[in-house]
Design a protein around this motif. Structure first.
Motif, PDB file in Angstrom:
ATOM      1  N   ASN A   1      50.363  31.258  60.544  1.00  0.00           N
ATOM      2  CA  ASN A   1      51.511  30.387  60.289  1.00  0.00           C
ATOM      3  C   ASN A   1      51.814  29.468  61.465  1.00  0.00           C
ATOM      4  OD1 ASN A   1      51.902  31.766  57.795  1.00  0.00           O
ATOM      5  ND2 ASN A   1      53.006  33.380  58.872  1.00  0.00           N
ATOM      6  N   THR A   2      51.662  29.976  62.685  1.00  0.00           N
ATOM      7  CA  THR A   2      51.927  29.194  63.898  1.00  0.00           C
ATOM      8  C   THR A   2      50.793  29.424  64.873  1.00  0.00           C
ATOM      9  OG1 THR A   2      54.309  29.489  63.585  1.00  0.00           O
ATOM     10  CG2 THR A   2      53.574  28.706  65.732  1.00  0.00           C
ATOM     11  N   LEU A   3      50.299  28.332  65.459  1.00  0.00           N
ATOM     12  CA  LEU A   3      49.202  28.438  66.416  1.00  0.00           C
ATOM     13  C   LEU A   3      49.468  27.505  67.587  1.00  0.00           C
ATOM     14  CD1 LEU A   3      46.450  29.510  67.257  1.00  0.00           C
ATOM     15  CD2 LEU A   3      45.391  27.687  65.912  1.00  0.00           C
ATOM     16  N   LYS A   4      49.572  28.086  68.776  1.00  0.00           N
ATOM     17  CA  LYS A   4      49.729  27.347  70.026  1.00  0.00           C
ATOM     18  C   LYS A   4      48.795  27.972  71.062  1.00  0.00           C
ATOM     19  CE  LYS A   4      54.587  26.137  69.197  1.00  0.00           C
ATOM     20  NZ  LYS A   4      55.984  26.227  69.733  1.00  0.00           N
ATOM     21  N   PRO A   5      48.561  27.286  72.188  1.00  0.00           N
ATOM     22  CA  PRO A   5      47.671  27.879  73.197  1.00  0.00           C
ATOM     23  C   PRO A   5      48.125  29.250  73.690  1.00  0.00           C
ATOM     24  CG  PRO A   5      47.995  25.551  73.656  1.00  0.00           C
ATOM     25  CD  PRO A   5      48.943  25.893  72.548  1.00  0.00           C
ATOM     26  N   ASP A   6      49.428  29.504  73.690  1.00  0.00           N
ATOM     27  CA  ASP A   6      49.942  30.786  74.181  1.00  0.00           C
ATOM     28  C   ASP A   6      50.724  31.557  73.130  1.00  0.00           C
ATOM     29  OD1 ASP A   6      52.002  29.001  74.026  1.00  0.00           O
ATOM     30  OD2 ASP A   6      52.930  29.557  75.931  1.00  0.00           O
ATOM     31  N   LEU A   7      50.601  31.178  71.853  1.00  0.00           N
ATOM     32  CA  LEU A   7      51.372  31.842  70.794  1.00  0.00           C
ATOM     33  C   LEU A   7      50.604  31.805  69.483  1.00  0.00           C
ATOM     34  CD1 LEU A   7      54.025  33.086  69.622  1.00  0.00           C
ATOM     35  CD2 LEU A   7      54.799  30.732  69.251  1.00  0.00           C
ATOM     36  N   VAL A   8      50.559  32.960  68.797  1.00  0.00           N
ATOM     37  CA  VAL A   8      49.930  33.062  67.476  1.00  0.00           C
ATOM     38  C   VAL A   8      50.856  33.869  66.587  1.00  0.00           C
ATOM     39  CG1 VAL A   8      47.937  33.833  66.155  1.00  0.00           C
ATOM     40  CG2 VAL A   8      47.620  32.959  68.462  1.00  0.00           C
ATOM     41  N   ASN A   9      51.087  33.365  65.384  1.00  0.00           N
ATOM     42  CA  ASN A   9      51.902  34.085  64.399  1.00  0.00           C
ATOM     43  C   ASN A   9      51.170  34.086  63.067  1.00  0.00           C
ATOM     44  OD1 ASN A   9      54.118  33.743  62.025  1.00  0.00           O
ATOM     45  ND2 ASN A   9      54.836  35.178  63.567  1.00  0.00           N
ATOM     46  N   GLY A  10      51.002  35.262  62.497  1.00  0.00           N
ATOM     47  CA  GLY A  10      50.317  35.395  61.213  1.00  0.00           C
ATOM     48  C   GLY A  10      50.990  36.428  60.340  1.00  0.00           C
ATOM     49  N   SER A  11      50.718  36.365  59.030  1.00  0.00           N
ATOM     50  CA  SER A  11      51.347  37.285  58.083  1.00  0.00           C
ATOM     51  C   SER A  11      50.359  37.676  56.996  1.00  0.00           C
ATOM     52  CB  SER A  11      52.602  36.657  57.460  1.00  0.00           C
ATOM     53  OG  SER A  11      52.264  35.463  56.765  1.00  0.00           O
ATOM     54  N   LYS A  12      50.631  38.818  56.378  1.00  0.00           N
ATOM     55  CA  LYS A  12      49.795  39.336  55.293  1.00  0.00           C
ATOM     56  C   LYS A  12      50.681  40.114  54.334  1.00  0.00           C
ATOM     57  CE  LYS A  12      45.692  42.220  54.514  1.00  0.00           C
ATOM     58  NZ  LYS A  12      44.664  43.066  55.175  1.00  0.00           N
ATOM     59  N   ARG A  13      50.397  39.984  53.037  1.00  0.00           N
ATOM     60  CA  ARG A  13      51.224  40.628  52.011  1.00  0.00           C
ATOM     61  C   ARG A  13      50.476  41.768  51.341  1.00  0.00           C
ATOM     62  NH1 ARG A  13      54.024  35.341  49.025  1.00  0.00           N
ATOM     63  NH2 ARG A  13      55.129  34.557  50.886  1.00  0.00           N
ATOM     64  N   PHE A  14      51.250  42.807  50.975  1.00  0.00           N
ATOM     65  CA  PHE A  14      50.709  43.983  50.308  1.00  0.00           C
ATOM     66  C   PHE A  14      51.593  44.299  49.097  1.00  0.00           C
ATOM     67  CE2 PHE A  14      49.973  44.166  54.821  1.00  0.00           C
ATOM     68  CZ  PHE A  14      48.647  44.545  54.963  1.00  0.00           C
ATOM     69  N   GLN A  15      51.015  45.046  48.158  1.00  0.00           N
ATOM     70  CA  GLN A  15      51.771  45.513  46.996  1.00  0.00           C
ATOM     71  C   GLN A  15      51.427  46.979  46.759  1.00  0.00           C
ATOM     72  OE1 GLN A  15      51.318  43.138  43.468  1.00  0.00           O
ATOM     73  NE2 GLN A  15      52.853  44.284  42.301  1.00  0.00           N
ATOM     74  N   PRO A  16      52.067  47.883  47.520  1.00  0.00           N
ATOM     75  CA  PRO A  16      51.731  49.306  47.384  1.00  0.00           C
ATOM     76  C   PRO A  16      52.157  49.894  46.049  1.00  0.00           C
ATOM     77  CG  PRO A  16      53.625  49.013  48.824  1.00  0.00           C
ATOM     78  CD  PRO A  16      53.104  47.639  48.527  1.00  0.00           C
ATOM     79  N   GLU A  17      53.186  49.326  45.410  1.00  0.00           N
ATOM     80  CA  GLU A  17      53.659  49.809  44.111  1.00  0.00           C
ATOM     81  C   GLU A  17      53.845  48.625  43.174  1.00  0.00           C
ATOM     82  OE1 GLU A  17      57.126  52.196  44.629  1.00  0.00           O
ATOM     83  OE2 GLU A  17      56.318  53.261  46.377  1.00  0.00           O
ATOM     84  N   GLY A  18      54.092  48.914  41.922  1.00  0.00           N
ATOM     85  CA  GLY A  18      54.175  47.862  40.920  1.00  0.00           C
ATOM     86  C   GLY A  18      55.247  46.828  41.200  1.00  0.00           C
ATOM     87  N   GLU A  19      56.438  47.255  41.582  1.00  0.00           N
ATOM     88  CA  GLU A  19      57.552  46.336  41.808  1.00  0.00           C
ATOM     89  C   GLU A  19      58.005  46.344  43.268  1.00  0.00           C
ATOM     90  OE1 GLU A  19      60.649  47.181  39.068  1.00  0.00           O
ATOM     91  OE2 GLU A  19      59.455  46.715  37.286  1.00  0.00           O
TER      92      GLU A  19
END
Length: 219
Positions: free
Chosen positions: A60-78
């Motif tokens: 999501n964000t990328l700088k020489p001294d900063l990285v931000n990332g995300s990932k989604r999961f669905q362990p249950e139906g809702e």
């Protein structure tokens, strides 16, 4: 009445006061939210970016001294879970060849909230009748959020960062060697040697003159 009041006073129970969350913050120096790397900050954050990308995280964000990332999961139906990584790389020492990566991962938990729409129809004999529509405004509502505690989760991430950092440093060193070899001046080609002296006709010496004179005989 005094006796009853005294008896009631004796039956009172003391509810223990819950400890505030911040009281558990020890601020110990051995926490594993950070790790020291033998590389510059931009190379360290680049290794973190590759580590996140290799595990399916979206940057999501990328700088020489900063990285931000995300990932989604669905362990249950809702139930949906999203993990968000934030990596900050800072230099250590005057040379800046060593850096520290500070990593914090946030886990947000969402639940599916259903709200069916309905429409009212006015009928002369029956009055107003509510009919549910097929469409619904389902939405995800955040129900919990917490920072993932220090432990093996971060240790595995730091190990993967070390792997990508070693690979990137090896590639850069090979490229540096190739660049250095290209800048080194090449030696000039050796000029061809002069023709052999035997190919040059030699001047006739006195012996040759005597041998070629008329009437000369061998003794």
């Amino acid at each position: 009445m005094l006796a009853v009041a005294g008896g009631l006073a004796g039956c009172e129970t003391v509810i223990p006061r819950k400890t505030s969350v911040y009281q558990n913050e020890q601020f110990k120096s051995d926490e594993t939210f950070s790790r020291l790397f033998d590389a510059e900050p931009d190379d360290t954050c680049e290794a973190a970016r590759r580590a996140l990308l290799s595990q399916g995280y979206v940057i999501n964000t990328l700088k020489p001294d900063l990285v931000n990332g995300s990932k989604r999961f669905q362990p249950e139906g809702e139930v949906h879970v999203e993990i968000s990584f934030t990596v900050v790389c800072t230099p250590e020492g005057r040379s800046g060849k060593v850096s520290t990566a500070y990593v914090s991962a946030m886990q947000d938990r969402y639940a599916l909230k259903k709200s069916a729409n309905s429409a009212s129809l006015g009928l002369p004999a029956l009055g107003s009748l509510s009919i549910p529509l097929s469409a619904s405004d389902d939405s995800l509502v955040k129900v919990a959020s917490e920072t993932i505690p220090a432990g093996q989760f971060y240790d595995r991430f730091f190990t993967l960062m070390h792997r990508y950092l070693r690979e990137s440093v090896g590639d850069s060193r090979q490229q540096q060697r190739a660049t250095t070899a290209a800048l080194v001046p090449q030696p000039l080609p050796t000029p061809p040697l002069p023709a052999a002296a035997a190919s040059v006709p030699a001047a006739a010496g006195p012996a040759a003159t005597a041998a070629s004179a008329p009437g000369a005989t061998d003794h």
